[in-house]
Enzyme design. Structure first.
Site, PDB file in Angstrom:
ATOM      1  N   HIS A  33      18.640 -26.494 -69.721  1.00  0.00           N
ATOM      2  CA  HIS A  33      19.148 -25.843 -70.941  1.00  0.00           C
ATOM      3  C   HIS A  33      20.684 -25.760 -70.905  1.00  0.00           C
ATOM      4  CE1 HIS A  33      15.130 -25.085 -72.215  1.00  0.00           C
ATOM      5  NE2 HIS A  33      14.875 -24.123 -71.347  1.00  0.00           N
TER       6      HIS A  33
ATOM      7  N   ASP B 120      15.085 -31.869 -77.641  1.00  0.00           N
ATOM      8  CA  ASP B 120      13.921 -31.719 -76.760  1.00  0.00           C
ATOM      9  C   ASP B 120      14.140 -32.431 -75.422  1.00  0.00           C
ATOM     10  OD1 ASP B 120      11.409 -30.924 -76.001  1.00  0.00           O
ATOM     11  OD2 ASP B 120      10.344 -32.489 -77.104  1.00  0.00           O
TER      12      ASP B 120
ATOM     13  N   LEU C 123      32.771 -29.543 -90.841  1.00  0.00           N
ATOM     14  CA  LEU C 123      31.333 -29.645 -90.539  1.00  0.00           C
ATOM     15  C   LEU C 123      30.633 -28.293 -90.738  1.00  0.00           C
ATOM     16  CD1 LEU C 123      28.981 -31.346 -89.104  1.00  0.00           C
ATOM     17  CD2 LEU C 123      29.714 -30.165 -87.023  1.00  0.00           C
TER      18      LEU C 123
HETATM   19  C1  FPP Z   1      13.630 -28.089 -75.674  1.00  0.00           C
HETATM   20  O1  FPP Z   1      13.532 -28.431 -74.330  1.00  0.00           O
HETATM   21  C2  FPP Z   1      14.780 -27.246 -75.910  1.00  0.00           C
HETATM   22  C3  FPP Z   1      14.730 -25.920 -76.225  1.00  0.00           C
HETATM   23  C4  FPP Z   1      13.486 -25.136 -76.340  1.00  0.00           C
HETATM   24  C5  FPP Z   1      15.899 -25.153 -76.479  1.00  0.00           C
HETATM   25  C6  FPP Z   1      17.131 -25.917 -76.838  1.00  0.00           C
HETATM   26  C7  FPP Z   1      18.252 -25.132 -76.379  1.00  0.00           C
HETATM   27  C8  FPP Z   1      19.446 -25.596 -75.967  1.00  0.00           C
HETATM   28  C9  FPP Z   1      19.893 -26.981 -76.025  1.00  0.00           C
HETATM   29  C10 FPP Z   1      20.420 -24.651 -75.397  1.00  0.00           C
HETATM   30  C11 FPP Z   1      20.588 -23.402 -76.134  1.00  0.00           C
HETATM   31  C12 FPP Z   1      21.168 -23.559 -77.507  1.00  0.00           C
HETATM   32  C13 FPP Z   1      22.183 -22.821 -77.963  1.00  0.00           C
HETATM   33  C14 FPP Z   1      22.643 -22.934 -79.391  1.00  0.00           C
HETATM   34  C15 FPP Z   1      22.894 -21.931 -77.096  1.00  0.00           C
HETATM   35  P1  FPP Z   1      12.224 -28.039 -73.546  1.00  0.00           P
HETATM   36  O2  FPP Z   1      12.532 -26.843 -72.738  1.00  0.00           O
HETATM   37  O3  FPP Z   1      11.086 -27.877 -74.498  1.00  0.00           O
HETATM   38  O4  FPP Z   1      12.039 -29.302 -72.661  1.00  0.00           O
HETATM   39  P2  FPP Z   1      10.658 -29.884 -72.116  1.00  0.00           P
HETATM   40  O5  FPP Z   1       9.826 -30.236 -73.331  1.00  0.00           O
HETATM   41  O6  FPP Z   1      11.101 -31.095 -71.349  1.00  0.00           O
HETATM   42  O7  FPP Z   1      10.043 -28.834 -71.263  1.00  0.00           O
END
Ligand code: FPP
Length: 258
Positions: free
Chosen positions: A49, A32, A143
């Site tokens: 991201h 997150d 893993l």
């Molecule tokens: C949360 O940050 C993260 C996500 C919703 C997506 C996580 C995705 C990745 C790390 C990249 C994609 C993964 C793969 C496997 C390719 P948020 O956007 O909710 O952050 P915020 O709460 O600060 O807005």
């Protein structure tokens, strides 16, 4: 102790640099804070991201290196469909690129890729990529990387209940035989042990519909940094925190009677 209870106590001693370090067998991560990381730098959310994918690569390498058996990551939740279409397109694009670009490397590193979540709503090319990742790495015994994609725990439990109901209606199972272990066998990846520890970055302290069934006895560790800043040191710090916890699985502490 039932098989299920035994499979829950998952710490494994590992020889590390001459000493013996206990690492959890299964680490799950809610990645997150990508958006906040980007906003703090005046960058578009997609940049957060993208940097999140880099943090993921570092974390997979560190987890394998530390001797963790299973790493589960929450990469797209069932609720993420409510985000703006452009962000959904970005996240789908990152998954495509991650699998196309990193699959060979993951395979070479003996990583076994598993996917949990609903595949029905996904574009066909993404389904094929997910299938390819699982097929190519199926026999790897390093893993296990579980990618939770289009995943929601309530949806997973409802799906298990639906499948149980079908078996009861068909006479293959009696309603009286439905136990936690039996229901657990209908979840997406019943062979994977429950997470010993669930880490959430960004300082938020909730599970957000992630592994609700499997988290019954998981330790929860909340890390106050955003996901793109996560690295091996942060993973080791979270594991240290986990090791300080006393896991009782509803019983008593060994040898104290208290
Ligand atoms: C949360 O940050 C993260 C996500 C919703 C997506 C996580 C995705 C990745 C790390 C990249 C994609 C993964 C793969 C496997 C390719 P948020 O956007 O909710 O952050 P915020 O709460 O600060 O807005």
């Amino acid at each position: 102790m039932s098989d299920a209870a035994r499979s829950r106590s998952g710490a494994e001693p590992l020889p590390q640099g001459g000493g013996s370090v206990e690492v959890p067998r299964h680490v799950a991560i809610i990645m997150d804070g990508n958006g906040r990381w980007a906003a703090g730098r005046g960058l578009p959310r997609v940049e957060g991201h993208r940097r999140g994918v880099e943090a993921l690569r570092r974390t997979v390498r560190a987890a394998a290196d530390l001797g963790i058996s299973v790493l589960t990551i929450f990469s797209f939740s069932s609720e993420n469909w409510t985000r703006p279409a452009s962000e959904i397109t970005d996240l789908m694009g990152l998954l495509r690129r991650f699998i196309r670009k990193d699959l060979a490397e993951l395979h070479k590193s003996n990583v076994c890729v598993r996917i949990i979540g609903e595949r029905d709503d996904l574009d066909r090319d993404i389904c094929l990529l997910l299938q390819e990742a699982e097929d190519l790495t199926r026999n790897n015994d390093g893993l296990t990387l579980v990618i939770a994609f289009n995943y929601g725990a309530r949806q997973e439990i409802a799906r298990a209940a639906r499948r149980l109901a079908v078996d009861v209606a068909a006479g293959r199972l009696s309603a009286a035989d439905i136990t936690p272990d039996r229901l657990g066998a209908y979840l997406h990846a019943p062979d994977i042990p429950d997470p010993d520890v669930i880490i959430r970055t960004s300082g938020e302290q909730r599970l957000s519909n992630f592994l609700l069934w499997q988290a019954a006895y998981s330790e929860l560790v909340f890390v106050p940094i955003n996901w793109p800043d996560f690295d091996r040191a942060a993973l080791e710090g979270a594991i240290e925190e986990y090791r300080r916890r006393e896991r009782r699985f509803g019983g008593l502490v060994a040898n104290t009677g208290s």
